[in-house]
Scaffold this motif. Structure first.
Motif, PDB file in Angstrom:
ATOM      1  N   ARG A  40      12.597 -15.180  18.086  1.00 42.92           N
ATOM      2  CA  ARG A  40      12.046 -14.981  17.367  1.00 42.92           C
ATOM      3  C   ARG A  40      11.825 -16.881  16.981  1.00 42.92           C
ATOM      4  O   ARG A  40      13.276 -17.347  17.291  1.00 42.92           O
ATOM      5  CB  ARG A  40      12.695 -15.419  16.314  1.00 42.92           C
ATOM      6  CG  ARG A  40      12.945 -13.264  16.107  1.00 42.92           C
ATOM      7  CD  ARG A  40      12.167 -12.204  15.398  1.00 42.92           C
ATOM      8  NE  ARG A  40      11.681 -11.096  15.360  1.00 42.92           N
ATOM      9  CZ  ARG A  40      12.249  -9.879  16.236  1.00 42.92           C
ATOM     10  NH1 ARG A  40      11.821 -10.044  17.463  1.00 42.92           N
ATOM     11  NH2 ARG A  40      12.949  -8.484  16.157  1.00 42.92           N
ATOM     12  N   VAL A  53       2.308 -18.400  20.339  1.00 40.83           N
ATOM     13  CA  VAL A  53       1.804 -17.076  20.058  1.00 40.83           C
ATOM     14  C   VAL A  53       0.989 -16.561  21.221  1.00 40.83           C
ATOM     15  O   VAL A  53       0.983 -15.318  21.919  1.00 40.83           O
ATOM     16  CB  VAL A  53       0.589 -16.677  18.982  1.00 40.83           C
ATOM     17  CG1 VAL A  53       0.840 -15.018  19.118  1.00 40.83           C
ATOM     18  CG2 VAL A  53       1.608 -16.800  17.220  1.00 40.83           C
ATOM     19  N   ALA A  54       0.156 -17.604  21.795  1.00 39.32           N
ATOM     20  CA  ALA A  54      -0.948 -17.068  22.997  1.00 39.32           C
ATOM     21  C   ALA A  54      -0.131 -17.234  24.155  1.00 39.32           C
ATOM     22  O   ALA A  54      -0.331 -16.375  25.907  1.00 39.32           O
ATOM     23  CB  ALA A  54      -1.631 -19.111  23.350  1.00 39.32           C
ATOM     24  N   VAL A  59       6.170 -15.678  16.540  1.00 36.37           N
ATOM     25  CA  VAL A  59       6.397 -16.927  15.620  1.00 36.37           C
ATOM     26  C   VAL A  59       6.363 -16.889  14.286  1.00 36.37           C
ATOM     27  O   VAL A  59       5.107 -16.059  14.384  1.00 36.37           O
ATOM     28  CB  VAL A  59       5.512 -18.141  16.475  1.00 36.37           C
ATOM     29  CG1 VAL A  59       5.718 -19.209  15.158  1.00 36.37           C
ATOM     30  CG2 VAL A  59       5.802 -18.273  17.591  1.00 36.37           C
TER      31      VAL A  59
ATOM     32  N   HIS B 328      11.879  -6.666  11.818  1.00 33.97           N
ATOM     33  CA  HIS B 328      10.455  -6.538  12.365  1.00 33.97           C
ATOM     34  C   HIS B 328      10.467  -7.785  12.987  1.00 33.97           C
ATOM     35  O   HIS B 328      10.481  -9.060  13.090  1.00 33.97           O
ATOM     36  CB  HIS B 328       9.774  -5.769  11.967  1.00 33.97           C
ATOM     37  CG  HIS B 328      10.161  -4.175  11.809  1.00 33.97           C
ATOM     38  ND1 HIS B 328       9.623  -3.193  12.265  1.00 33.97           N
ATOM     39  CD2 HIS B 328      10.001  -3.267  10.023  1.00 33.97           C
ATOM     40  CE1 HIS B 328      10.134  -2.201  11.616  1.00 33.97           C
ATOM     41  NE2 HIS B 328      10.136  -2.322   9.428  1.00 33.97           N
ATOM     42  N   ASP B 329       9.279  -7.407  14.425  1.00 26.74           N
ATOM     43  CA  ASP B 329       9.138  -7.979  15.664  1.00 26.74           C
ATOM     44  C   ASP B 329       8.237  -8.289  14.625  1.00 26.74           C
ATOM     45  O   ASP B 329       6.937  -7.874  14.895  1.00 26.74           O
ATOM     46  CB  ASP B 329       8.846  -7.882  16.684  1.00 26.74           C
ATOM     47  CG  ASP B 329       8.562  -8.612  17.239  1.00 26.74           C
ATOM     48  OD1 ASP B 329       7.944  -9.494  16.813  1.00 26.74           O
ATOM     49  OD2 ASP B 329       9.011  -8.712  19.090  1.00 26.74           O
ATOM     50  N   VAL B 330       7.938  -9.527  14.010  1.00 23.26           N
ATOM     51  CA  VAL B 330       6.852 -10.109  13.472  1.00 23.26           C
ATOM     52  C   VAL B 330       6.045 -11.486  14.171  1.00 23.26           C
ATOM     53  O   VAL B 330       6.930 -12.199  13.532  1.00 23.26           O
ATOM     54  CB  VAL B 330       6.754  -9.948  12.072  1.00 23.26           C
ATOM     55  CG1 VAL B 330       8.011 -10.635  11.080  1.00 23.26           C
ATOM     56  CG2 VAL B 330       5.379 -10.068  10.974  1.00 23.26           C
ATOM     57  N   THR B 331       4.844 -12.210  14.337  1.00 18.71           N
ATOM     58  CA  THR B 331       4.204 -13.142  14.072  1.00 18.71           C
ATOM     59  C   THR B 331       2.750 -12.994  12.719  1.00 18.71           C
ATOM     60  O   THR B 331       2.853 -12.492  12.690  1.00 18.71           O
ATOM     61  CB  THR B 331       3.797 -13.046  15.204  1.00 18.71           C
ATOM     62  OG1 THR B 331       4.726 -13.291  16.337  1.00 18.71           O
ATOM     63  CG2 THR B 331       2.363 -13.707  15.954  1.00 18.71           C
ATOM     64  N   VAL B 354      -4.887 -16.069  19.499  1.00 24.22           N
ATOM     65  CA  VAL B 354      -4.392 -15.258  18.837  1.00 24.22           C
ATOM     66  C   VAL B 354      -3.755 -13.880  19.194  1.00 24.22           C
ATOM     67  O   VAL B 354      -2.229 -13.971  19.323  1.00 24.22           O
ATOM     68  CB  VAL B 354      -3.954 -15.684  17.206  1.00 24.22           C
ATOM     69  CG1 VAL B 354      -3.019 -14.889  16.904  1.00 24.22           C
ATOM     70  CG2 VAL B 354      -3.553 -17.261  16.721  1.00 24.22           C
ATOM     71  N   GLY B 357      -3.131 -13.525  22.975  1.00 25.86           N
ATOM     72  CA  GLY B 357      -1.917 -13.600  23.361  1.00 25.86           C
ATOM     73  C   GLY B 357      -0.445 -12.476  23.162  1.00 25.86           C
ATOM     74  O   GLY B 357      -0.368 -12.340  24.105  1.00 25.86           O
ATOM     75  N   ARG B 361       1.463  -9.843  25.614  1.00 19.28           N
ATOM     76  CA  ARG B 361       2.584  -9.719  26.095  1.00 19.28           C
ATOM     77  C   ARG B 361       2.912  -7.727  25.184  1.00 19.28           C
ATOM     78  O   ARG B 361       3.537  -7.546  25.700  1.00 19.28           O
ATOM     79  CB  ARG B 361       3.045 -10.356  24.714  1.00 19.28           C
ATOM     80  CG  ARG B 361       4.903 -10.313  24.111  1.00 19.28           C
ATOM     81  CD  ARG B 361       5.398 -10.895  22.801  1.00 19.28           C
ATOM     82  NE  ARG B 361       5.723 -10.414  22.117  1.00 19.28           N
ATOM     83  CZ  ARG B 361       6.219 -10.221  21.373  1.00 19.28           C
ATOM     84  NH1 ARG B 361       5.640 -10.790  20.147  1.00 19.28           N
ATOM     85  NH2 ARG B 361       7.048  -9.164  20.351  1.00 19.28           N
ATOM     86  N   ARG B 364       2.675  -6.526  28.353  1.00 16.25           N
ATOM     87  CA  ARG B 364       3.683  -6.774  29.456  1.00 16.25           C
ATOM     88  C   ARG B 364       4.394  -5.655  28.938  1.00 16.25           C
ATOM     89  O   ARG B 364       4.898  -5.214  29.553  1.00 16.25           O
ATOM     90  CB  ARG B 364       3.953  -7.834  29.563  1.00 16.25           C
ATOM     91  CG  ARG B 364       2.863  -8.774  30.039  1.00 16.25           C
ATOM     92  CD  ARG B 364       3.832 -10.302  30.111  1.00 16.25           C
ATOM     93  NE  ARG B 364       4.267 -10.749  29.463  1.00 16.25           N
ATOM     94  CZ  ARG B 364       3.199 -11.700  28.732  1.00 16.25           C
ATOM     95  NH1 ARG B 364       1.959 -12.474  29.120  1.00 16.25           N
ATOM     96  NH2 ARG B 364       4.059 -12.164  27.837  1.00 16.25           N
ATOM     97  N   GLU B 365       4.916  -6.088  27.919  1.00 14.01           N
ATOM     98  CA  GLU B 365       6.316  -5.486  27.436  1.00 14.01           C
ATOM     99  C   GLU B 365       6.196  -3.823  27.441  1.00 14.01           C
ATOM    100  O   GLU B 365       7.498  -2.829  27.433  1.00 14.01           O
ATOM    101  CB  GLU B 365       6.556  -5.751  25.975  1.00 14.01           C
ATOM    102  CG  GLU B 365       7.337  -7.061  26.516  1.00 14.01           C
ATOM    103  CD  GLU B 365       7.639  -7.774  24.768  1.00 14.01           C
ATOM    104  OE1 GLU B 365       7.116  -7.403  23.321  1.00 14.01           O
ATOM    105  OE2 GLU B 365       7.600  -8.906  24.261  1.00 14.01           O
TER     106      GLU B 365
END
Lengths: 192, 369
Positions: A40, A53-54, A59, B328-331, B354, B357, B361, B364-365
């Motif tokens: 993170r 992010v890309a 993030v 949580h997994d948060v961007t 954004v 990308g 991911r 992929r996961e």
């Protein structure tokens, strides 16, 4: 000896890692591929966030000091603050939050006690400018100037524990007189 | 690519308000190919006045409402993903709504249509996805009201959502947002042609609906984008008219947008859908928003825009803070744009990078697991 490889050495595989001021996510992406960590990042700069992010890093776009409040206690195994301590407004608050949210804190900062800095100041009579502190005083992001001695004194006062420390100059390990010879100091800290 | 809207019918749909709708149909479009594992599906959730036609060109030559984001090589890359979009419940573009025929009376529902919620809208979408054999969506995403649906999906069907991308949205409608919606509704209801919603086959409440849309359009733009687009420029004249005809470009634009909307949207749908938005409060019934999001099991990418004053960044930050409280997994990204709330539709350059990308991911996961 690069700072990132020292940090990489210390971090256990599959750990939960928060990188404060993660930039474009380079360190986290590298740790993800090397150590399979759960990554993170927090970063304020918009463009850096987008780059992170890309490249597939989680993030959160925010100010470091605001960002830490939201996390539960010991949410992470490691919270990293690399080369940013001197830029945050309230270093002690940030460090305390790092100790709260992480089992370990990893802090790397440029040492203002390095002989070149001292010499620059002494000889020129101006605010020191070196390769490590290249900025004009009015452009510098650095708002706190600390040395190895200053930092360790604070850690002792807070009753935190230094588990590991490394000193680096020009990518070489520094073995003695770190306050004079280290350009960058890296610490692995815990709170009892 | 020429796209075709499909229709799927269901015998009934249970509603949050307690009613059950019978003979429900949903209109949807899809782009790209569903892979053999059915693991590459992305559900696009449209905003208030959208429809199932999200991408490509329809038979009338009209491009989809998010064609800038969906297609080969775009953010939602149809070479890789199977992209699905359905018209929402309560809408007027093929999915059951107040203008549909009530099977019990043989006449349009009008105001006898039950009040619906974002939860109901998502429940019908879940039925569409299941009908297509999709057990888990790679992503659910949408802007504005579409973002509310994405959040609702993550909480209502956590096992079906790998990733959630709410854009320019909120976890609950604010007083200001409700106020704008209510202004639109009152404009419609005050139109004499509204006739209690029973205007089908007669003159629709065109003036009221057009005014509602004019208000809406103001909220979708920013002060800056309006200044750039119109300024104080006069419309086809040299001097002020000293009357109440169109003087300014901006007046002409709003009138045009208003009248154009009347031709493509049902006034009752306006009432029902805005109500569903106003009722939306993801944390309702839970001790906190964080507690509501506890159920969610997806990765999140939350996006807001600097100049969006209708769904300001602080509302996205509320979502993000609540998610982080539960680790949580948060961007989260606040993207820079002058286009106001419309940015997620029209200013898609950074948004594309954004989203790409993030999706790569997630993909992929999923493959790794």
């Amino acid at each position: 000896m690069k700072i990132n490889s020292i940090i990489g050495e210390w971090i256990a595989p599959s750990a939960k890692v928060l990188d404060l001021g993660c930039g474009d996510g380079e360190l986290l992406a590298w740790l993800k591929s090397q150590k399979k960590i759960e990554a993170r990042g927090v970063e304020l700069d918009r463009e850096s966030v987008q780059k992170a992010v890309a490249r597939g890093v989680t993030v959160y776009q925010s100010d470091i000091e605001e960002s830490l409040e939201g996390y539960p206690d010991k949410a992470f195994d490691y919270v990293i603050l690399s080369q940013t301590l001197q830029e945050v407004r309230h270093p002690l608050t940030v460090l305390s939050q790092m100790m709260r949210t992480g089992r370990w804190a990893i802090v790397a900062f440029p040492n203002f006690g390095h002989w070149r800095v001292r010499l620059s100041h002494l000889v020129s009579g101006r605010a020191p400018r070196t390769t490590l502190f290249p900025y004009q005083w009015y452009e510098s992001p650095n708002i706190h100037f600390l040395t190895v001695v200053d930092f360790e004194e604070m850690i002792a006062q807070q009753k935190w524990h230094i588990e590991k420390r490394r000193f680096v100059s020009r990518d070489q390990a520094v073995g003695f007189m770190p306050n004079l010879l280290a350009e960058v100091a890296v610490y692995l800290l815990t709170a009892p | 690519m020429i796209t075709e809207t499909q229709i799927v019918r269901f015998p009934s749909l249970r509603l949050d308000g307690g009613d059950t709708l019978h003979d429900v149909q949903a209109a949807y479009e899809s782009y790209g190919r569903l892979n053999s594992g059915k693991s590459n599906a992305i559900l696009i959730l449209h905003a208030f006045s959208g429809d199932a036609h999200a991408a490509g060109i329809d038979h009338e030559g009209k491009a989809g409402w998010w064609d800038s984001m969906i297609g080969p090589g775009k953010a939602f890359d149809t070479d890789q993903y199977f992209v699905l979009c359905s018209n929402i419940l309560g809408g007027c573009k093929g999915t059951t709504g107040p203008s549909s025929i009530n099977p019990e009376t043989g006449r349009p529902y009008g105001m006898s249509f039950p009040v619906i919620t974002v939860g109901d809208i998502v429940r019908l979408q879940q039925m569409v996805a299941s009908h297509l054999g999709i057990k888990k969506l790679l992503a659910v995403t949408g802007g504005s009201m579409g973002g509310m649906q994405a959040l609702q999906w993550a909480v209502a069907y956590p096992e079906m959502v790998e990733a959630c991308i709410p854009i320019a949205t909120t976890a609950r409608h604010s007083a200001q947002q409700i106020a704008f919606n209510e202004t639109g509704r009152q404009a419609i209801i005050a139109d004499p042609n509204f006739a209690g919603g029973d205007y089908y086959g007669k003159q629709p409440p065109a003036r009221g609906l057009a005014i509602a849309r004019m208000v809406g359009h103001i909220t979708y733009m920013s002060d800056e984008s309006m200044r750039e687009k119109f300024g104080r420029r006069l419309r086809n004249r040299e001097d002020l008219s000293f009357g109440f005809d169109v003087d300014f470009e901006v007046e002409s634009y709003l009138r045009y947008r208003g009248s154009q909307f009347v031709g493509r949207f049902d006034a009752n749908s306006y009432l029902y859908i805005t109500k569903a938005m106003d009722y939306f409060d993801l944390g309702a019934g839970y001790p906190s928003l964080a507690a509501a999001l506890e159920r969610a099991a997806s990765k999140f990418l939350v996006i807001s825009f600097t100049s969006d004053w209708l769904y300001p960044s602080y509302q996205s930050l509320e979502i993000v803070s609540a998610l982080r409280r539960r680790n949580h997994d948060v961007t989260y990204c606040e993207l820079s744009s002058n286009y106001g709330h419309d940015a997620f539709l029209v200013d898609v350059g950074e948004q594309t990078e954004v989203v790409k990308g993030f999706l790569a991911r997630c993909q992929r996961e999923v493959v790794r697991v």
